[in-house]
Structures are given as structure tokens and as C-alpha cells.
Enzyme design. Structure first.
Site, PDB file in Angstrom:
ATOM      1  N   ASP A  73     -59.925 -28.761 -44.840  1.00 42.08           N
ATOM      2  CA  ASP A  73     -60.511 -29.730 -45.755  1.00 42.08           C
ATOM      3  C   ASP A  73     -61.529 -30.559 -44.973  1.00 42.08           C
ATOM      4  O   ASP A  73     -61.151 -31.378 -44.129  1.00 42.08           O
ATOM      5  CB  ASP A  73     -59.411 -30.622 -46.355  1.00 42.08           C
ATOM      6  CG  ASP A  73     -59.966 -31.524 -47.458  1.00 42.08           C
ATOM      7  OD1 ASP A  73     -61.134 -31.958 -47.332  1.00 42.08           O
ATOM      8  OD2 ASP A  73     -59.237 -31.792 -48.425  1.00 42.08           O
TER       9      ASP A  73
ATOM     10  N   TYR B 110     -75.112 -38.274 -55.136  1.00 38.27           N
ATOM     11  CA  TYR B 110     -75.047 -37.000 -54.399  1.00 38.27           C
ATOM     12  C   TYR B 110     -76.141 -36.967 -53.339  1.00 38.27           C
ATOM     13  O   TYR B 110     -75.888 -36.689 -52.157  1.00 38.27           O
ATOM     14  CB  TYR B 110     -75.207 -35.832 -55.381  1.00 38.27           C
ATOM     15  CG  TYR B 110     -75.567 -34.523 -54.718  1.00 38.27           C
ATOM     16  CD1 TYR B 110     -74.606 -33.765 -54.054  1.00 38.27           C
ATOM     17  CD2 TYR B 110     -76.880 -34.035 -54.757  1.00 38.27           C
ATOM     18  CE1 TYR B 110     -74.947 -32.561 -53.440  1.00 38.27           C
ATOM     19  CE2 TYR B 110     -77.226 -32.842 -54.152  1.00 38.27           C
ATOM     20  CZ  TYR B 110     -76.257 -32.108 -53.496  1.00 38.27           C
ATOM     21  OH  TYR B 110     -76.594 -30.916 -52.889  1.00 38.27           O
TER      22      TYR B 110
ATOM     23  N   LEU C 126     -73.271 -20.218 -51.396  1.00 39.17           N
ATOM     24  CA  LEU C 126     -73.813 -19.918 -50.073  1.00 39.17           C
ATOM     25  C   LEU C 126     -72.761 -19.306 -49.161  1.00 39.17           C
ATOM     26  O   LEU C 126     -73.040 -18.351 -48.424  1.00 39.17           O
ATOM     27  CB  LEU C 126     -74.387 -21.206 -49.455  1.00 39.17           C
ATOM     28  CG  LEU C 126     -74.996 -21.054 -48.069  1.00 39.17           C
ATOM     29  CD1 LEU C 126     -76.132 -20.033 -48.066  1.00 39.17           C
ATOM     30  CD2 LEU C 126     -75.496 -22.403 -47.563  1.00 39.17           C
TER      31      LEU C 126
ATOM     32  N   THR D  87     -70.845 -30.945 -54.476  1.00 40.24           N
ATOM     33  CA  THR D  87     -72.094 -30.508 -55.121  1.00 40.24           C
ATOM     34  C   THR D  87     -72.181 -30.870 -56.605  1.00 40.24           C
ATOM     35  O   THR D  87     -73.149 -30.498 -57.266  1.00 40.24           O
ATOM     36  CB  THR D  87     -72.276 -28.982 -54.974  1.00 40.24           C
ATOM     37  OG1 THR D  87     -71.111 -28.332 -55.488  1.00 40.24           O
ATOM     38  CG2 THR D  87     -72.510 -28.585 -53.533  1.00 40.24           C
TER      39      THR D  87
ATOM     40  N   LYS E 276     -75.854 -36.955 -49.217  1.00 47.58           N
ATOM     41  CA  LYS E 276     -76.409 -35.838 -48.429  1.00 47.58           C
ATOM     42  C   LYS E 276     -77.402 -36.383 -47.403  1.00 47.58           C
ATOM     43  O   LYS E 276     -77.451 -35.929 -46.263  1.00 47.58           O
ATOM     44  CB  LYS E 276     -77.094 -34.817 -49.344  1.00 47.58           C
ATOM     45  CG  LYS E 276     -76.167 -34.021 -50.249  1.00 47.58           C
ATOM     46  CD  LYS E 276     -75.265 -33.059 -49.485  1.00 47.58           C
ATOM     47  CE  LYS E 276     -75.994 -31.853 -48.939  1.00 47.58           C
ATOM     48  NZ  LYS E 276     -75.059 -30.890 -48.306  1.00 47.58           N
TER      49      LYS E 276
ATOM     50  N   ALA F 269     -69.770 -28.655 -49.418  1.00 45.81           N
ATOM     51  CA  ALA F 269     -70.324 -29.951 -49.814  1.00 45.81           C
ATOM     52  C   ALA F 269     -69.707 -30.388 -51.130  1.00 45.81           C
ATOM     53  O   ALA F 269     -69.087 -29.588 -51.847  1.00 45.81           O
ATOM     54  CB  ALA F 269     -71.849 -29.855 -49.977  1.00 45.81           C
TER      55      ALA F 269
ATOM     56  N   GLY G  60     -67.904 -20.818 -52.443  1.00 44.56           N
ATOM     57  CA  GLY G  60     -69.186 -21.353 -52.897  1.00 44.56           C
ATOM     58  C   GLY G  60     -70.277 -20.290 -52.862  1.00 44.56           C
ATOM     59  O   GLY G  60     -70.124 -19.228 -52.255  1.00 44.56           O
TER      60      GLY G  60
HETATM   61  N1  NAP Z   1     -76.349 -25.645 -55.493  1.00 39.44           N
HETATM   62  C1  NAP Z   1     -77.586 -26.111 -55.329  1.00 39.44           C
HETATM   63  O1  NAP Z   1     -78.435 -25.986 -56.217  1.00 39.44           O
HETATM   64  C2  NAP Z   1     -77.986 -26.779 -54.037  1.00 39.44           C
HETATM   65  C3  NAP Z   1     -79.290 -27.251 -53.891  1.00 39.44           C
HETATM   66  C4  NAP Z   1     -79.685 -27.819 -52.676  1.00 39.44           C
HETATM   67  C5  NAP Z   1     -78.780 -27.907 -51.628  1.00 39.44           C
HETATM   68  N2  NAP Z   1     -77.508 -27.476 -51.805  1.00 39.44           N
HETATM   69  C6  NAP Z   1     -76.584 -27.557 -50.668  1.00 39.44           C
HETATM   70  O2  NAP Z   1     -76.320 -26.239 -50.254  1.00 39.44           O
HETATM   71  C7  NAP Z   1     -74.984 -26.144 -49.753  1.00 39.44           C
HETATM   72  C8  NAP Z   1     -74.249 -24.999 -50.427  1.00 39.44           C
HETATM   73  O3  NAP Z   1     -74.225 -25.255 -51.826  1.00 39.44           O
HETATM   74  P1  NAP Z   1     -73.526 -24.223 -52.852  1.00 39.44           P
HETATM   75  O4  NAP Z   1     -74.371 -24.188 -54.072  1.00 39.44           O
HETATM   76  O5  NAP Z   1     -73.169 -22.951 -52.153  1.00 39.44           O
HETATM   77  O6  NAP Z   1     -72.197 -25.039 -53.178  1.00 39.44           O
HETATM   78  P2  NAP Z   1     -70.990 -24.636 -54.154  1.00 39.44           P
HETATM   79  O7  NAP Z   1     -71.199 -23.285 -54.724  1.00 39.44           O
HETATM   80  O8  NAP Z   1     -70.769 -25.782 -55.064  1.00 39.44           O
HETATM   81  O9  NAP Z   1     -69.778 -24.542 -53.140  1.00 39.44           O
HETATM   82  C9  NAP Z   1     -69.262 -25.687 -52.530  1.00 39.44           C
HETATM   83  C10 NAP Z   1     -68.425 -25.270 -51.336  1.00 39.44           C
HETATM   84  O10 NAP Z   1     -67.878 -26.466 -50.787  1.00 39.44           O
HETATM   85  C11 NAP Z   1     -66.543 -26.205 -50.440  1.00 39.44           C
HETATM   86  N3  NAP Z   1     -65.724 -27.415 -50.491  1.00 39.44           N
HETATM   87  C12 NAP Z   1     -65.599 -28.301 -51.512  1.00 39.44           C
HETATM   88  N4  NAP Z   1     -64.746 -29.270 -51.177  1.00 39.44           N
HETATM   89  C13 NAP Z   1     -64.325 -28.992 -49.915  1.00 39.44           C
HETATM   90  C14 NAP Z   1     -63.452 -29.630 -48.996  1.00 39.44           C
HETATM   91  N5  NAP Z   1     -62.825 -30.774 -49.295  1.00 39.44           N
HETATM   92  N6  NAP Z   1     -63.268 -29.068 -47.792  1.00 39.44           N
HETATM   93  C15 NAP Z   1     -63.889 -27.919 -47.458  1.00 39.44           C
HETATM   94  N7  NAP Z   1     -64.732 -27.271 -48.280  1.00 39.44           N
HETATM   95  C16 NAP Z   1     -64.941 -27.812 -49.486  1.00 39.44           C
HETATM   96  C17 NAP Z   1     -66.044 -25.216 -51.451  1.00 39.44           C
HETATM   97  O11 NAP Z   1     -64.948 -24.650 -50.829  1.00 39.44           O
HETATM   98  P3  NAP Z   1     -64.027 -23.439 -51.379  1.00 39.44           P
HETATM   99  O12 NAP Z   1     -64.746 -22.222 -50.889  1.00 39.44           O
HETATM  100  O13 NAP Z   1     -62.710 -23.623 -50.775  1.00 39.44           O
HETATM  101  O14 NAP Z   1     -64.052 -23.567 -52.879  1.00 39.44           O
HETATM  102  C18 NAP Z   1     -67.272 -24.332 -51.657  1.00 39.44           C
HETATM  103  O15 NAP Z   1     -67.271 -23.255 -50.758  1.00 39.44           O
HETATM  104  C19 NAP Z   1     -74.395 -27.534 -49.941  1.00 39.44           C
HETATM  105  O16 NAP Z   1     -74.558 -28.263 -48.757  1.00 39.44           O
HETATM  106  C20 NAP Z   1     -75.248 -28.166 -51.020  1.00 39.44           C
HETATM  107  O17 NAP Z   1     -75.282 -29.570 -50.937  1.00 39.44           O
HETATM  108  C21 NAP Z   1     -77.096 -26.905 -52.979  1.00 39.44           C
END
Ligand code: NAP
Length: 296
Positions: free
Chosen positions: A41, A130, A21, A66, A134, A64, A19
Site C-alpha cells: 500500500d 488531484y 499503466l 486517479t 500530483k 496513484a 491499473g
Molecule cells: N489516467 C489518466 O488519464 C492519467 C493522465 C495523466 C497522468 N496519469 C498518471 O499516470 C499514472 C498511471 O495512471 P493509470 O491511468 O494507469 O491509473 P489507474 O488505471 O487508475 O490505476 C491506478 C493504480 O494505482 C494503484 N493504487 C491505488 N491505490 C493504491 C495504494 N493505496 N497502494 C498502491 N497502489 C495503489 C492501483 O493499484 P492496484 O493495481 O492494486 O489496483 C492501480 O494499479 C498515475 O500516476 C496517474 O496520476 C494518469
């Protein structure tokens, strides 16, 4: 469950590996062990074995569900990943005296014009599945672990993720004109800035607990953000970028989005000395990575 590294003394365990982050966290600190879903998981596995194997000093949950639109038809999975799993992990951390940092979202607010910027004490009202999962996750984590720290962030972007930024750059690369909404406003967050804030918190022996807001820089609409990206990408494009500002009603989506979720991050500065990031400084880096190293 297979460990990423055999270094059981690694002090920081990140849940998530590919992901936005998770990658930024791993890139900034050699002490990070990033754990993908193939190893742990979050929705299903018992975190006890993971924690007892890695023996981290702190866990940062960067995982998460997402897919904001996808969650509308997949509430059980979103809830398991955004609420039940993180709460279980938070409880396991508490039982072992391991610090726990988690990331939540500006979407916990309904973004009614005139309410922002939101302080942590502001009333929440998630508009979509979503956001609701959260939000429920925040409460479940704090119920399970009173020392947990939750950072609410907005609009995370990096050079490779399937983010809004890459979607618009893909369109611009193809010479397509864009329509981008100018009535959704928040604070874009460059993933490495947010990662740095989390790692600064992780390094503290004494940390505040509870919910804090992280601000990724100055406020912007998606249109402002797209314009800033297009301006930087312009030298790499085959034709002049054309971007038209439109209202959200032009883009009906499965999940309703809040209009104005600007976050007030003063409390994080006061409690932990962590200032806003600077997405405008991160954007040129992302553009350079995309076009000069061709990783888009
Ligand atoms: N993206 C945004 O604009 C945004 C905005 C506000 C808040 N957030 C929050 O910020 C955080 C990071 O977001 P991001 O954008 O980095 O997310 P992202 O790029 O969509 O990555 C999601 C991550 O979740 C992991 N994941 C998904 N299913 C899983 C499972 N069953 N078990 C374990 N891991 C799992 C993935 O694992 P793998 O590494 O194995 O693929 C990936 O590393 C999240 O909490 C999100 O809700 C995001």
C-alpha cells in the site's frame, strides 16, 4: 505483504498491478514484477521491506489516486497516495541506489488558452485537488531523490480501464447519443506507448533526471478523440453513432479541468531520444480488443 513472484532478482519493480499503466508495463517486459496494493500500500507501507525483498534495479511508480472528482472530497487520501507515499518510495530508492521513475500529469497546468504547448519550465498552477497533490508529489520526490525521473503524461487510455474512452464506448454500445466537450485539448496517451517510453528509460544505465513531458501523439480535444473512437467502433455498433460537440460548461464536475494542456515533449526527445507515441495507432488496437475479444 506477499510478493507477486519469488523472483527476488527481478530487475524492474512496478508499483500498481491492475491499473492501465501497470498492466501495460507488465505486458511488455518479463522482467517486470507488478505489485498491487494488496501487497504494497503506497499510502501506508514502508517501502524498505519491499525493496529489500525484491532488490530491483529500478522502480516504476504506476500507482496513484486517479479519481479526479473523488479527490475533491478526499484530499488526505489523495495526498498520501500522490505525494507522501511516492516521496517515501523515492527516498528509499535513493538510499539503495535503485532508479526511480514516476508519472505525473498535464493537470499540473491550468490550461489557460494561449499558454500551450507547455515546456517543463512553464509555470504550473493546478486547478483541482488531484492535480495539486500530483504537483506536490513531483516536488517531494525530487527533494527526496535527485536522480528520480518524472514523466508528465495526459489522458491515458487502454482497452479495459475506467477511462473516458470506455465510458463513451459503453454509451455508444447502448445506442445512446453523446455530448462531448470540444474545449478541452491535450495529447491522449495509449498506455502501451507510455509504458514503452518508461521501459526505454528504465533500460538506460544513464538517465536524465527531473521532470519531462511525454506526448502521446497529435493533439486532440475530447470530442476529436471520441469521434476517432466512434469511427473505428462503427462496424460493431447497432446504430449510427451520434456525437455532439459541447462546451465544458455543459458538464459541470466536482473538479475543474484545465482547458488546453498540450505538452511540448521536445526535451524528452533531446535528452533521451524518446519520441512521441501515436494514440491514433493505438486506438484501433483498443477497439479490436474491446469488440473482437469482448473485454470492455
Ligand atoms: N489516467 C489518466 O488519464 C492519467 C493522465 C495523466 C497522468 N496519469 C498518471 O499516470 C499514472 C498511471 O495512471 P493509470 O491511468 O494507469 O491509473 P489507474 O488505471 O487508475 O490505476 C491506478 C493504480 O494505482 C494503484 N493504487 C491505488 N491505490 C493504491 C495504494 N493505496 N497502494 C498502491 N497502489 C495503489 C492501483 O493499484 P492496484 O493495481 O492494486 O489496483 C492501480 O494499479 C498515475 O500516476 C496517474 O496520476 C494518469
Amino acid at each position: 505483504m506477499t510478493p507477486d513472484r519469488t523472483d527476488a532478482d527481478a530487475p524492474i519493480l512496478v508499483i500498481g498491478r491492475t491499473g492501465q499503466l501497470a498492466r501495460a508495463l507488465a505486458a511488455q517486459n518479463d522482467a517486470v514484477t507488478a505489485c498491487g496494493r494488496d501487497q504494497f500500500d503506497l499510502a501506508q507501507h514502508d517501502p524498505a521491506a519491499l525493496l529489500d525483498h525484491h532488490r530491483p534495479r529500478i522502480v516504476i511508480n504506476a500507482a496513484a489516486y486517479t479519481d479526479v472528482n473523488g479527490a475533491e472530497n478526499d484530499e488526505l487520501a489523495a495526498h498520501a497516495l500522490n505525494c507522501t507515499g511516492p516521496a517515501r518510495l523515492a527516498a528509499a530508492c535513493k538510499a539503495r541506489d535503485v532508479g526511480f521513475l514516476h508519472v505525473s500529469t498535464d493537470y499540473v497546468f491550468d490550461g489557460t488558452p494561449g499558454q500551450a504547448p507547455y515546456a517543463e519550465t512553464a509555470a504550473t498552477n493546478p486547478l483541482n485537488v488531484y492535480a495539486r497533490t500530483k504537483h506536490e508529489g513531483e516536488q517531494a520526490i525530487l527533494d527526496a531523490n535527485d536522480t528520480a525521473l518524472i514523466l508528465r503524461a495526459a489522458w491515458i487510455f487502454d482497452a479495459r480501464g475506467g477511462s473516458f474512452l470506455n465510458a463513451i464506448l459503453n454509451r455508444l454500445d447502448q445506442g445512446q447519443p453523446l455530448k462531448v466537450v470540444d474545449d478541452q485539448i491535450s495529447t491522449p496517451s495509449w498506455a502501451p506507448d507510455l509504458a514503452q517510453a518508461l521501459l526505454t528509460l528504465a533500460a538506460r544505465t544513464k538517465r536524465p533526471s527531473g521532470v519531462f513531458h511525454y506526448k502521446g501523439g497529435d493533439y486532440a480535444s475530447w470530442y476529436d478523440f471520441a469521434r476517432a473512437a466512434a469511427e473505428l467502433a462503427r462496424p460493431h455498433l447497432n446504430c449510427e453513432p451520434v456525437i455532439e460537440a459541447v462546451d465544458s460548461s455543459a458538464f459541470p464536475q466536482a473538479a475543474e479541468r484545465p482547458k488546453d494542456t498540450r505538452l511540448d515533449a521536445q526535451a524528452l526527445l533531446d535528452a533521451a531520444g524518446i519520441d512521441a507515441g501515436d494514440w491514433r495507432a493505438g486506438l484501433p488496437e483498443v477497439i479490436a480488443q474491446r469488440y473482437e475479444q469482448r473485454i470492455g
